[in-house]
Design an enzyme around this catalytic site. Structure first.
Site, PDB file in Angstrom:
ATOM      1  CG  ASP A  41      41.010  41.868  44.291  1.00 23.74           C
ATOM      2  OD1 ASP A  41      42.233  41.636  44.245  1.00 23.74           O
ATOM      3  OD2 ASP A  41      40.495  42.687  45.070  1.00 23.74           O
TER       4      ASP A  41
ATOM      5  CG  HIS B   5      42.104  44.270  48.198  1.00 20.94           C
ATOM      6  ND1 HIS B   5      42.272  43.742  46.942  1.00 20.94           N
ATOM      7  CD2 HIS B   5      43.233  44.969  48.462  1.00 20.94           C
ATOM      8  CE1 HIS B   5      43.443  44.119  46.465  1.00 20.94           C
ATOM      9  NE2 HIS B   5      44.052  44.862  47.372  1.00 20.94           N
TER      10      HIS B   5
END
Ligand code: NAX
Length: 328
Positions: A159, A187
């Site tokens: 990410d 996440h």
């Protein structure tokens, strides 16, 4: 003449495994001076494919690769492990609720935590990649009471890397010009990529962007939903980029993060920034002397506060669910 490091990889026959193992064996996980021994864990149905990958690893004649062993028993796979990459997980099937998903993964990460507790080396470092990664790491951690809690981490580096590229493109700068970006929280789609403390060429990144609409309607959803966009385009989920992020996470953990910058890692909270203690949540993080530390003292504005709280709330709920299931 360094001693080899034992690296256990679960889900070794999967697509991330295939993108990851060759990079580990070539020295990119730990550094060009560190020999490695691979310990691959699969379910019985995956063992034959893992053997095929092992044949290809042999055929690379990597100078640093000192052995490959394949197991379908976590207790054996984690024996003597110095690094554990927990990639194999149960994907969400049709009609599966989040509770079902957490329960199914409890069936994987609980015995793996027990195996880590029983047999891993004293310096074991764990990175959970398999989803839901943060809570899977929490489950494994809870079943390894003899291992320091801080050794259990989950991956938000993909990410982070996604956010770096999106911001660099927006500002038309190089990746190398951007520092101090942060992914906060889980996440998952609630994650919060934060540019308010980031710098571009030494200036504040949010001021350089100066476009709240882009931030809210483009940047944040693009980063948070990138996994789905990759599936849509590629017909398969992110694999090489996920493997790359796992390499980045462990390399930085072992070798340290560069001065004057930080990265993002999901690590056990000490209560910093209002994140309940014990949750494995993504933070701005530096690695020093082989340990992750949460970067302290950042200013969190109202917008960021709301986004961080929402993602942390989701993590708390996941923890409540696995508590009710008796998994932590
Ligand atoms: P694959 O389905 O290709 O591979 C998973 C492998 O794990 C399979 O070979 C399976 O046999 C094995 N496995 C299942 N249960 C196991 C067990 N108990 N012990 C050992 N092996 C087991 O999935 P892949 O694309 O490689 O993705 C793996 C995981 O990474 C998924 O959970 C996925 O959601 C997650 N991801 C996490 C990311 C992150 O940023 N944290 C990004 C990429 C990826 O989506």
């Amino acid at each position: 003449s360094n001693a080899p490091v034992n690296v256990t990889v679960t889900g070794a026959a999967g697509q991330i495994g295939y993108a990851l193992l060759f990079r580990i064996a070539s020295g990119q996980l730990l550094g060009a001076d560190t020999p490695v021994k691979l310990r691959l864990l699969e379910i019985p149905q995956g063992v034959k494919a893992a053997e095929g990958t092992a044949m290809e690893l042999d055929d690379c004649a990597f100078p640093l690769l000192q052995g490959i062993d394949i197991f379908d028993d976590p207790n054996k796979a984690f024996e003597g492990a110095n690094v554990g990459l927990l990639v194999g997980a149960r994907p969400r099937g049709p009609g599966m609720e989040r509770g079902d998903l957490l329960e199914a993964n409890g069936g994987i990460f609980k015995p793996q935590g027990e195996a880590i507790n029983a047999g891993a080396a004293d310096d074991i470092r764990i990175l959970a990649v398999g989803n839901p990664a943060n809570t899977n790491a929490l489950i494994a951690q809870n079943h390894a009471p003899d291992v320091p809690a801080e050794r259990f981490t989950a991956m938000t580096r993909l990410d982070h890397n996604r956010a770096l590229t999106q911001l660099a493109k927006k500002l038309n700068v190089s990746i190398n010009d951007i520092k101090k970006l942060t992914i906060w929280g889980n996440h998952s789609a609630t994650q919060y990529p934060d540019i308010f403390n980031a710098e571009v060429g030494g200036k504040n990144a949010a001021q350089a962007v100066n476009d709240q609409t882009w931030l809210e309607d483009d940047f944040i959803p693009t980063v948070a939903k990138r996994g789905a966009a990759i599936i849509e385009a590629r017909g398969a989920s992110s694999a090489a980029s996920a493997a790359n992020a796992a390499i980045d996470h462990v390399y930085d953990w072992v070798n340290g993060t560069p001065e004057g910058d930080w990265t993002s890692a999901a690590i056990p909270s000490d209560g910093s920034y209002g994140v309940p203690e014990g949750l494995i949540s993504s933070f701005p993080a530096v690695s020093k002397n082989g340990k992750w530390e949460i970067v302290q003292g950042l200013e969190i504005g109202e917008f960021s506060r709301g986004r961080i709280d929402a993602s942390v709330k989701e993590l708390s709920e996941e923890r409540d669910t696995v508590r009710k299931l008796g998994l932590v």
